[in-house]
Design a protein around this motif. Structure first.
Motif, PDB file in Angstrom:
ATOM      1  N   MET A   1       2.709   5.667  -3.178  1.00  0.00           N
ATOM      2  CA  MET A   1       3.741   6.650  -3.599  1.00  0.00           C
ATOM      3  C   MET A   1       4.119   6.852  -4.918  1.00  0.00           C
ATOM      4  SD  MET A   1       6.658   5.994  -0.453  1.00  0.00           S
ATOM      5  CE  MET A   1       7.569   7.559  -1.179  1.00  0.00           C
ATOM      6  N   ILE A   2       3.736   5.470  -5.568  1.00  0.00           N
ATOM      7  CA  ILE A   2       3.850   5.497  -7.086  1.00  0.00           C
ATOM      8  C   ILE A   2       2.508   6.091  -7.861  1.00  0.00           C
ATOM      9  CG2 ILE A   2       3.709   4.111  -9.082  1.00  0.00           C
ATOM     10  CD1 ILE A   2       5.303   2.067  -7.642  1.00  0.00           C
ATOM     11  N   ALA A   3       1.523   6.018  -7.059  1.00  0.00           N
ATOM     12  CA  ALA A   3       0.231   6.700  -7.693  1.00  0.00           C
ATOM     13  C   ALA A   3       0.148   8.240  -7.637  1.00  0.00           C
ATOM     14  CB  ALA A   3      -0.809   6.572  -6.980  1.00  0.00           C
ATOM     15  N   THR A   4       1.022   8.794  -6.559  1.00  0.00           N
ATOM     16  CA  THR A   4       1.165  10.171  -6.464  1.00  0.00           C
ATOM     17  C   THR A   4       2.389  10.882  -7.140  1.00  0.00           C
ATOM     18  OG1 THR A   4       2.394   9.974  -4.367  1.00  0.00           O
ATOM     19  CG2 THR A   4      -0.279  10.367  -4.265  1.00  0.00           C
TER      20      THR A   4
ATOM     21  N   LEU B   1       0.867  -1.054  -0.080  1.00  0.00           N
ATOM     22  CA  LEU B   1       0.106  -0.067  -0.143  1.00  0.00           C
ATOM     23  C   LEU B   1       1.023   1.274   0.026  1.00  0.00           C
ATOM     24  CD1 LEU B   1      -2.962  -1.067   2.273  1.00  0.00           C
ATOM     25  CD2 LEU B   1      -3.000  -0.535  -0.038  1.00  0.00           C
ATOM     26  N   VAL B   2       2.018   1.288   0.740  1.00  0.00           N
ATOM     27  CA  VAL B   2       2.652   2.452   0.676  1.00  0.00           C
ATOM     28  C   VAL B   2       3.393   2.522  -0.667  1.00  0.00           C
ATOM     29  CG1 VAL B   2       5.041   3.010   1.489  1.00  0.00           C
ATOM     30  CG2 VAL B   2       3.295   2.349   3.348  1.00  0.00           C
ATOM     31  N   ALA B   3       3.752   1.436  -1.167  1.00  0.00           N
ATOM     32  CA  ALA B   3       4.543   1.498  -2.608  1.00  0.00           C
ATOM     33  C   ALA B   3       3.663   2.053  -3.686  1.00  0.00           C
ATOM     34  CB  ALA B   3       5.061   0.381  -3.245  1.00  0.00           C
TER      35      ALA B   3
ATOM     36  N   PRO C   1      14.412   6.285   0.360  1.00  0.00           N
ATOM     37  CA  PRO C   1      14.236   6.790   1.626  1.00  0.00           C
ATOM     38  C   PRO C   1      12.718   7.264   2.271  1.00  0.00           C
ATOM     39  CG  PRO C   1      15.860   7.817   0.560  1.00  0.00           C
ATOM     40  CD  PRO C   1      15.213   6.909  -0.446  1.00  0.00           C
ATOM     41  N   GLY C   2      11.896   7.634   0.889  1.00  0.00           N
ATOM     42  CA  GLY C   2      10.616   8.137   1.485  1.00  0.00           C
ATOM     43  C   GLY C   2       9.741   6.808   1.756  1.00  0.00           C
ATOM     44  N   GLY C   3       9.770   5.657   1.064  1.00  0.00           N
ATOM     45  CA  GLY C   3       8.936   4.604   1.179  1.00  0.00           C
ATOM     46  C   GLY C   3       9.427   3.986   2.643  1.00  0.00           C
TER      47      GLY C   3
ATOM     48  N   VAL D   1       6.929   5.296   9.680  1.00  0.00           N
ATOM     49  CA  VAL D   1       5.763   5.880  10.524  1.00  0.00           C
ATOM     50  C   VAL D   1       4.728   5.144  10.852  1.00  0.00           C
ATOM     51  CG1 VAL D   1       4.348   8.052  10.151  1.00  0.00           C
ATOM     52  CG2 VAL D   1       6.687   8.212   9.746  1.00  0.00           C
ATOM     53  N   ILE D   2       4.136   4.309   9.699  1.00  0.00           N
ATOM     54  CA  ILE D   2       3.086   3.486   9.946  1.00  0.00           C
ATOM     55  C   ILE D   2       3.148   2.579  11.016  1.00  0.00           C
ATOM     56  CG2 ILE D   2       1.487   1.806   8.665  1.00  0.00           C
ATOM     57  CD1 ILE D   2       1.785   3.722   5.936  1.00  0.00           C
ATOM     58  N   SER D   3       4.469   1.863  11.012  1.00  0.00           N
ATOM     59  CA  SER D   3       4.632   0.881  11.796  1.00  0.00           C
ATOM     60  C   SER D   3       4.714   1.269  13.165  1.00  0.00           C
ATOM     61  CB  SER D   3       5.921   0.328  11.549  1.00  0.00           C
ATOM     62  OG  SER D   3       5.780  -0.483  10.470  1.00  0.00           O
ATOM     63  N   SER D   4       5.352   2.411  13.476  1.00  0.00           N
ATOM     64  CA  SER D   4       5.401   3.276  14.701  1.00  0.00           C
ATOM     65  C   SER D   4       3.971   3.640  15.219  1.00  0.00           C
ATOM     66  CB  SER D   4       6.143   4.482  14.750  1.00  0.00           C
ATOM     67  OG  SER D   4       7.627   4.238  14.298  1.00  0.00           O
TER      68      SER D   4
END
Length: 142
Positions: free
Chosen positions: A102-105, A97-99, A111-113, A119-122
């Protein structure tokens, strides 16, 4: 410094030490610490953009372990095998979902991924104790 002695269990008459089950239980914190260290090194190597052979495998390990461990802490009531399966599936889903987001936007960067997964895991890891705390206060009110 404190000396820790291993006493033989009462069921063991030979006095060879703790049974296998206890020995495995004693190794779990050590293995968890080693996994956290490897995952941390993977994140640091990815953020530093270091030229190392270990960067790829350690970063992949971080991307699977960080969300998996965070999801696994919230599933304490599940059986151990079920918790492992759900944690692994959740970790893969978070990474995908993160990938995809980020690809859609059009903002994909390694490093951003990794930062987004961190952040999501934290957040998932930090929300687990809050949910348990909220459940305790609601039980006290009734």
């Amino acid at each position: 410094m404190q000396t820790i002695r291993i006493k033989p269990s009462p069921s063991s008459s030979s006095g060879e030490g703790p049974p296998r089950q206890e020995a495995r239980r004693d190794l779990s914190p050590l293995l968890a610490g080693a996994a956290a260290a490897v995952a941390g090194v993977g994140a640091v190597l990815a953020f530093a953009d270091a030229d190392s052979v270990l960067r790829g495998p350690f970063t992949l390990f971080f991307l699977l372990v960080a969300p998996g461990a965070a999801i696994g802490t919230g599933l304490r009531g599940l059986a151990p095998f079920g918790r492992i399966v759900v944690s692994a599936a959740g970790a893969i889903a978070v990474n995908l979902l993160v990938a995809q987001g980020m690809i859609a936007t059009h903002s994909w960067s390694m490093p951003g991924g990794i930062a987004a997964v961190t952040v999501i895991s934290s957040l998932v890891l930090l929300l687990t104790p809050l949910r348990r705390l909220r459940g305790r206060t609601e039980r006290r009110r009734t």
